[in-house]
Design an enzyme around this catalytic site. Structure first.
Site, PDB file in Angstrom:
ATOM      1  N   ASP A 145    -130.971  25.141-137.691  1.00 25.49           N
ATOM      2  CA  ASP A 145    -129.632  24.620-137.440  1.00 25.49           C
ATOM      3  C   ASP A 145    -129.223  23.748-138.626  1.00 25.49           C
ATOM      4  O   ASP A 145    -130.015  22.986-139.172  1.00 25.49           O
ATOM      5  CB  ASP A 145    -129.623  23.799-136.144  1.00 25.49           C
ATOM      6  CG  ASP A 145    -128.218  23.547-135.626  1.00 25.49           C
ATOM      7  OD1 ASP A 145    -127.848  24.099-134.580  1.00 25.49           O
ATOM      8  OD2 ASP A 145    -127.465  22.769-136.288  1.00 25.49           O
ATOM      9  N   SER A 186    -119.976  26.196-129.324  1.00 30.03           N
ATOM     10  CA  SER A 186    -118.942  26.229-130.365  1.00 30.03           C
ATOM     11  C   SER A 186    -118.981  27.520-131.166  1.00 30.03           C
ATOM     12  O   SER A 186    -117.996  27.859-131.824  1.00 30.03           O
ATOM     13  CB  SER A 186    -119.099  25.030-131.307  1.00 30.03           C
ATOM     14  OG  SER A 186    -120.359  25.055-131.941  1.00 30.03           O
ATOM     15  N   HIS A 214    -126.854  32.149-128.790  1.00 32.25           N
ATOM     16  CA  HIS A 214    -127.959  31.584-129.574  1.00 32.25           C
ATOM     17  C   HIS A 214    -128.698  30.585-128.713  1.00 32.25           C
ATOM     18  O   HIS A 214    -128.091  29.797-127.988  1.00 32.25           O
ATOM     19  CB  HIS A 214    -127.436  30.898-130.845  1.00 32.25           C
ATOM     20  CG  HIS A 214    -126.328  29.921-130.585  1.00 32.25           C
ATOM     21  ND1 HIS A 214    -125.035  30.305-130.360  1.00 32.25           N
ATOM     22  CD2 HIS A 214    -126.334  28.574-130.471  1.00 32.25           C
ATOM     23  CE1 HIS A 214    -124.280  29.244-130.132  1.00 32.25           C
ATOM     24  NE2 HIS A 214    -125.050  28.179-130.186  1.00 32.25           N
TER      25      HIS A 214
HETATM   26  P1  5GP Z   1    -123.383  25.499-130.060  1.00 33.73           P
HETATM   27  O1  5GP Z   1    -122.600  24.225-130.214  1.00 33.73           O
HETATM   28  O2  5GP Z   1    -122.467  26.703-130.089  1.00 33.73           O
HETATM   29  O3  5GP Z   1    -124.355  25.525-128.922  1.00 33.73           O
HETATM   30  O4  5GP Z   1    -124.312  25.585-131.349  1.00 33.73           O
HETATM   31  C1  5GP Z   1    -123.854  25.961-132.599  1.00 33.73           C
HETATM   32  C2  5GP Z   1    -124.821  25.383-133.592  1.00 33.73           C
HETATM   33  O5  5GP Z   1    -124.612  26.033-134.820  1.00 33.73           O
HETATM   34  C3  5GP Z   1    -124.630  23.878-133.838  1.00 33.73           C
HETATM   35  O6  5GP Z   1    -125.819  23.190-133.486  1.00 33.73           O
HETATM   36  C4  5GP Z   1    -124.310  23.794-135.330  1.00 33.73           C
HETATM   37  O7  5GP Z   1    -124.934  22.693-135.948  1.00 33.73           O
HETATM   38  C5  5GP Z   1    -124.829  25.109-135.846  1.00 33.73           C
HETATM   39  N1  5GP Z   1    -124.119  25.616-137.000  1.00 33.73           N
HETATM   40  C6  5GP Z   1    -122.755  25.643-137.197  1.00 33.73           C
HETATM   41  N2  5GP Z   1    -122.464  26.223-138.361  1.00 33.73           N
HETATM   42  C7  5GP Z   1    -123.649  26.587-138.910  1.00 33.73           C
HETATM   43  C8  5GP Z   1    -123.980  27.250-140.151  1.00 33.73           C
HETATM   44  O8  5GP Z   1    -123.142  27.638-140.954  1.00 33.73           O
HETATM   45  N3  5GP Z   1    -125.313  27.451-140.390  1.00 33.73           N
HETATM   46  C9  5GP Z   1    -126.286  27.048-139.510  1.00 33.73           C
HETATM   47  N4  5GP Z   1    -127.563  27.278-139.862  1.00 33.73           N
HETATM   48  N5  5GP Z   1    -126.002  26.428-138.350  1.00 33.73           N
HETATM   49  C10 5GP Z   1    -124.698  26.202-138.061  1.00 33.73           C
END
Ligand code: 5GP
Ligand code: ZN
Length: 114
Positions: free
Chosen positions: A32, A95, A100
């Site tokens: 992440d 988001s 994932h």
């Molecule tokens: P969600 O909020 O959808 O559960 O998790 C999305 C995750 O993707 C977040 O923890 C955020 O830090 C991570 N993330 C967002 N953009 C990127 C990126 O470009 N590369 C990586 N490796 N992680 C990302």
């Protein structure tokens, strides 16, 4: 089975760089970008599914493959015990709408989601 504007489809395709720690023919694990634990790795199916419920309905074996990859990451990078979080829907914190699992490990974890 990829979506043109999906960030994680682009990472799977190699169009956006990521720190990949493990992969199989059907799933990918990468760190992440904003880690919340000493080990914070995202495990994703290579195919696009908007969230874990959609993935479970469409292809339960693929969900099992994603979970198994999370276990492998936790074993390779730490001691094998881990938390696996699938935020599902914007209100839960999702988001990126390509399912994932967040693999969290590397420390004794707190429990304060709200
Ligand atoms: P969600 O909020 O959808 O559960 O998790 C999305 C995750 O993707 C977040 O923890 C955020 O830090 C991570 N993330 C967002 N953009 C990127 C990126 O470009 N590369 C990586 N490796 N992680 C990302
Ligand atoms: Zn996608």
């Amino acid at each position: 089975m990829s979506q043109p504007d999906c960030l994680f489809c682009k990472i799977v395709a190699g169009e956006i760089p990521a720190d990949v720690v493990a992969s199989t023919d059907r799933a990918l694990a990468f760190r992440d970008i904003d880690p919340q634990a000493p080990v914070h790795v995202l495990v994703v199916p290579r195919e696009h599914h908007r969230d874990v419920a959609a993935l479970a309905a469409a292809d339960p074996q693929l969900l099992a493959d994603v979970v198994a990859l999370g276990q492998q990451v936790a074993t390779d990078l730490d001691e094998g015990e881990f938390r696996l979080i699938f935020n599902t829907g914007a209100r839960s914190g999702q988001s990126v709408f390509h399912t994932h699992g967040h693999v969290l490990a590397g420390a004794r974890l707190g429990w304060t989601p709200a």
